[in-house]
Design an enzyme around this catalytic site. Sequence first.
Site, PDB file in Angstrom:
ATOM      1  N   CYS A 161    -100.666  13.503  39.034  1.00  0.00           N
ATOM      2  CA  CYS A 161     -99.749  13.792  37.932  1.00  0.00           C
ATOM      3  C   CYS A 161     -98.349  14.128  38.455  1.00  0.00           C
ATOM      4  CB  CYS A 161    -100.306  14.906  37.064  1.00  0.00           C
ATOM      5  SG  CYS A 161    -100.998  16.291  37.992  1.00  0.00           S
TER       6      CYS A 161
HETATM    7  N1  LIG Z   1    -106.302  17.489  35.371  1.00  0.00           N
HETATM    8  C1  LIG Z   1    -105.254  16.703  35.578  1.00  0.00           C
HETATM    9  O1  LIG Z   1    -104.194  16.860  34.937  1.00  0.00           O
HETATM   10  C2  LIG Z   1    -105.331  15.591  36.573  1.00  0.00           C
HETATM   11  C3  LIG Z   1    -106.459  15.337  37.326  1.00  0.00           C
HETATM   12  N2  LIG Z   1    -106.450  14.313  38.234  1.00  0.00           N
HETATM   13  C4  LIG Z   1    -107.605  14.073  39.084  1.00  0.00           C
HETATM   14  O2  LIG Z   1    -108.727  13.735  38.302  1.00  0.00           O
HETATM   15  C5  LIG Z   1    -109.898  14.220  38.944  1.00  0.00           C
HETATM   16  C6  LIG Z   1    -110.620  15.127  37.953  1.00  0.00           C
HETATM   17  O3  LIG Z   1    -109.771  16.224  37.663  1.00  0.00           O
HETATM   18  P1  LIG Z   1    -110.063  17.251  36.489  1.00  0.00           P
HETATM   19  O4  LIG Z   1    -110.573  16.534  35.310  1.00  0.00           O
HETATM   20  O5  LIG Z   1    -108.852  18.068  36.363  1.00  0.00           O
HETATM   21  O6  LIG Z   1    -111.248  18.103  37.153  1.00  0.00           O
HETATM   22  P2  LIG Z   1    -112.390  18.949  36.441  1.00  0.00           P
HETATM   23  O7  LIG Z   1    -112.743  20.007  37.412  1.00  0.00           O
HETATM   24  O8  LIG Z   1    -111.953  19.350  35.077  1.00  0.00           O
HETATM   25  O9  LIG Z   1    -113.599  17.913  36.312  1.00  0.00           O
HETATM   26  C7  LIG Z   1    -114.246  17.352  37.419  1.00  0.00           C
HETATM   27  C8  LIG Z   1    -115.458  16.558  36.955  1.00  0.00           C
HETATM   28  O10 LIG Z   1    -116.053  15.930  38.078  1.00  0.00           O
HETATM   29  C9  LIG Z   1    -117.458  16.271  38.165  1.00  0.00           C
HETATM   30  N3  LIG Z   1    -117.812  16.384  39.570  1.00  0.00           N
HETATM   31  C10 LIG Z   1    -117.466  17.360  40.441  1.00  0.00           C
HETATM   32  N4  LIG Z   1    -117.922  17.084  41.663  1.00  0.00           N
HETATM   33  C11 LIG Z   1    -118.598  15.906  41.582  1.00  0.00           C
HETATM   34  C12 LIG Z   1    -119.295  15.121  42.507  1.00  0.00           C
HETATM   35  N5  LIG Z   1    -119.406  15.486  43.796  1.00  0.00           N
HETATM   36  N6  LIG Z   1    -119.856  13.959  42.089  1.00  0.00           N
HETATM   37  C13 LIG Z   1    -119.752  13.574  40.796  1.00  0.00           C
HETATM   38  N7  LIG Z   1    -119.102  14.300  39.855  1.00  0.00           N
HETATM   39  C14 LIG Z   1    -118.522  15.449  40.246  1.00  0.00           C
HETATM   40  C15 LIG Z   1    -117.548  17.601  37.396  1.00  0.00           C
HETATM   41  O11 LIG Z   1    -118.793  17.846  36.811  1.00  0.00           O
HETATM   42  P3  LIG Z   1    -120.117  18.255  37.650  1.00  0.00           P
HETATM   43  O12 LIG Z   1    -119.643  19.115  38.783  1.00  0.00           O
HETATM   44  O13 LIG Z   1    -120.993  18.962  36.653  1.00  0.00           O
HETATM   45  O14 LIG Z   1    -120.692  16.952  38.085  1.00  0.00           O
HETATM   46  C16 LIG Z   1    -116.536  17.370  36.283  1.00  0.00           C
HETATM   47  O15 LIG Z   1    -117.095  16.604  35.243  1.00  0.00           O
HETATM   48  C17 LIG Z   1    -109.467  14.964  40.201  1.00  0.00           C
HETATM   49  O16 LIG Z   1    -109.512  14.139  41.332  1.00  0.00           O
HETATM   50  C18 LIG Z   1    -108.040  15.309  39.864  1.00  0.00           C
HETATM   51  O17 LIG Z   1    -107.305  15.489  40.996  1.00  0.00           O
HETATM   52  C19 LIG Z   1    -105.380  13.499  38.387  1.00  0.00           C
HETATM   53  C20 LIG Z   1    -104.242  13.705  37.679  1.00  0.00           C
HETATM   54  C21 LIG Z   1    -104.110  14.800  36.736  1.00  0.00           C
HETATM   55  C1  LIG Z   2    -101.733  22.732  37.877  1.00  0.00           C
HETATM   56  C2  LIG Z   2    -102.538  22.286  39.081  1.00  0.00           C
HETATM   57  O1  LIG Z   2    -103.217  23.077  39.709  1.00  0.00           O
HETATM   58  N1  LIG Z   2    -102.462  20.997  39.411  1.00  0.00           N
HETATM   59  C3  LIG Z   2    -103.194  20.411  40.513  1.00  0.00           C
HETATM   60  C4  LIG Z   2    -102.829  18.978  40.705  1.00  0.00           C
HETATM   61  C5  LIG Z   2    -103.302  18.131  39.662  1.00  0.00           C
HETATM   62  C6  LIG Z   2    -103.990  16.884  40.115  1.00  0.00           C
HETATM   63  O2  LIG Z   2    -104.823  16.493  39.410  1.00  0.00           O
HETATM   64  O3  LIG Z   2    -103.736  16.311  41.287  1.00  0.00           O
HETATM   65  P1  LIG Z   2    -104.721  15.281  42.017  1.00  0.00           P
HETATM   66  O4  LIG Z   2    -104.982  14.176  41.086  1.00  0.00           O
HETATM   67  O5  LIG Z   2    -104.041  14.832  43.232  1.00  0.00           O
HETATM   68  O6  LIG Z   2    -105.942  16.060  42.361  1.00  0.00           O
HETATM   69  C7  LIG Z   2    -102.844  21.023  41.850  1.00  0.00           C
HETATM   70  O7  LIG Z   2    -101.743  21.500  42.041  1.00  0.00           O
HETATM   71  O8  LIG Z   2    -103.686  20.871  42.770  1.00  0.00           O
END
Ligand SMILES: NC(=O)C1=CN([C@@H]2O[C@H](COP(=O)(O)OP(=O)(O)OC[C@H]3O[C@@H](n4cnc5c(N)ncnc54)[C@H](OP(=O)(O)O)[C@@H]3O)[C@@H](O)[C@H]2O)C=CC1
Ligand SMILES: CC(=O)N[C@@H](CCC(=O)OP(=O)(O)O)C(=O)O
Length: 358
Positions: A161
């Site tokens: 992001c």
């Molecule tokens: N939140 C954001 O704004 C953004 C997020 N991202 C990226 O998207 C990805 C998800 O982020 P976010 O939604 O915030 O994270 P969350 O912690 O909200 O969700 C993570 C999800 O992944 C699952 N998970 C965790 N470990 C494993 C594993 N080893 N194998 C399979 N499933 C797994 C979890 O459920 P369970 O452990 O029960 O399986 C859960 O459903 C990350 O890589 C993050 O960096 C990218 C850009 C922005």
């Molecule tokens: C507010 C906040 O904690 N943000 C996350 C980044 C968000 C993200 O999803 O980054 P990736 O897709 O690279 O994991 C952080 O700073 O680590």
Amino acid sequence: MERVRACVVGATGYAGVEVCRLVLAHPALELTMATDRKEAGTRLDAVYPSLAGACEIVLSLPEPDAIAAAADVAFLAVPHTASLALTPELLARGVNVIDLSADYRLHDPAVYEAWYATPHTSPELLSQTVYGLPELFRAGVAELAARRAAGEAVLVAVPGCYPTATALAAAPALASGLATGDLVIADAISGVSGAGRGCNARTHFCHANESVEAYGVAKHRHTPEIEQTLSEVAGREMSVVFTPHLAPLTRGLLSTVYLEAAPGVTAEDVQAAYERAYADEPLVTALPAGSMPATSSVFGTARAQVGVALDDRRRRTIVASCAIDNLGKGAAAQAVQCANIVLGLPETTGLLAPAPLV
Ligand SMILES: NC(=O)C1=CN([C@@H]2O[C@H](COP(=O)(O)OP(=O)(O)OC[C@H]3O[C@@H](n4cnc5c(N)ncnc54)[C@H](OP(=O)(O)O)[C@@H]3O)[C@@H](O)[C@H]2O)C=CC1
Ligand SMILES: CC(=O)N[C@@H](CCC(=O)OP(=O)(O)O)C(=O)O
């Protein structure tokens, strides 16, 4: 329209459930599987009642054979390193992977290992992976469509992001040559959903509400990702001083960048470069001169808004700011945008809903 079967891995996470929401409303994608390890066996709409009536899917375990049987494309909304374990297994089974994690974003595995403190277990995939920021690397993503059509399972590394907003803010100044030097300073602010669904002392309501703070100063893992993109856009080695801040917003991300203007550059030159860069971009708007973007204007959308100004009274600095929704253009919507291109669909399919007005 032919329907493409989609699986969302990590569907109960904030990014994953947003991918589910977009897939459920998408005319060409069908949500056939959603996974979660802790909630397997539970209906997704029991975890997220906002999906009641829209989805009857029961969460399952993220097993590669089951995913390959259920889906043609898998969105991996899982933490970094979890994708390293799944992606090679899925590609080997013919599943196209749209990876929202950081595991395949950095071209150099040594850089990944230095910033993520873990070995990269499938570096051989990095040369075939495309960084999914279509506004800057559209040709690369489009090449994947041709490779998929020829029968290959392909991998898109969807940007983070902060790197998305920072790159969209800085790219027109660098690509046009209006910015000189090798340094970009970036101050960025994220809503708390950017940290995912889990809670910790930093993201706990009682700490994060009514408070803004910088974190990860001088060491945030998005630094090399931003540098990689800005160097490619500028055609020279760039470095970034990147400072993320956590703000009391549920969703929304604003990145403001500062670049040195080349001699003789005027405010009109800078404004024209930004308007030109985004004139044909359906999801990115260059705002008129004198306007700066707000996260509220892109809340819940796939869109980005960019504003720019030239401070030419003192140090001749280009100041540009980009607002996105961290879960929209910063994650799920950008993932669907990339999937659309890979699948040969119009790029904005399912992504054009405007933001609610208040
Ligand atoms: N939140 C954001 O704004 C953004 C997020 N991202 C990226 O998207 C990805 C998800 O982020 P976010 O939604 O915030 O994270 P969350 O912690 O909200 O969700 C993570 C999800 O992944 C699952 N998970 C965790 N470990 C494993 C594993 N080893 N194998 C399979 N499933 C797994 C979890 O459920 P369970 O452990 O029960 O399986 C859960 O459903 C990350 O890589 C993050 O960096 C990218 C850009 C922005
Ligand atoms: C507010 C906040 O904690 N943000 C996350 C980044 C968000 C993200 O999803 O980054 P990736 O897709 O690279 O994991 C952080 O700073 O680590």
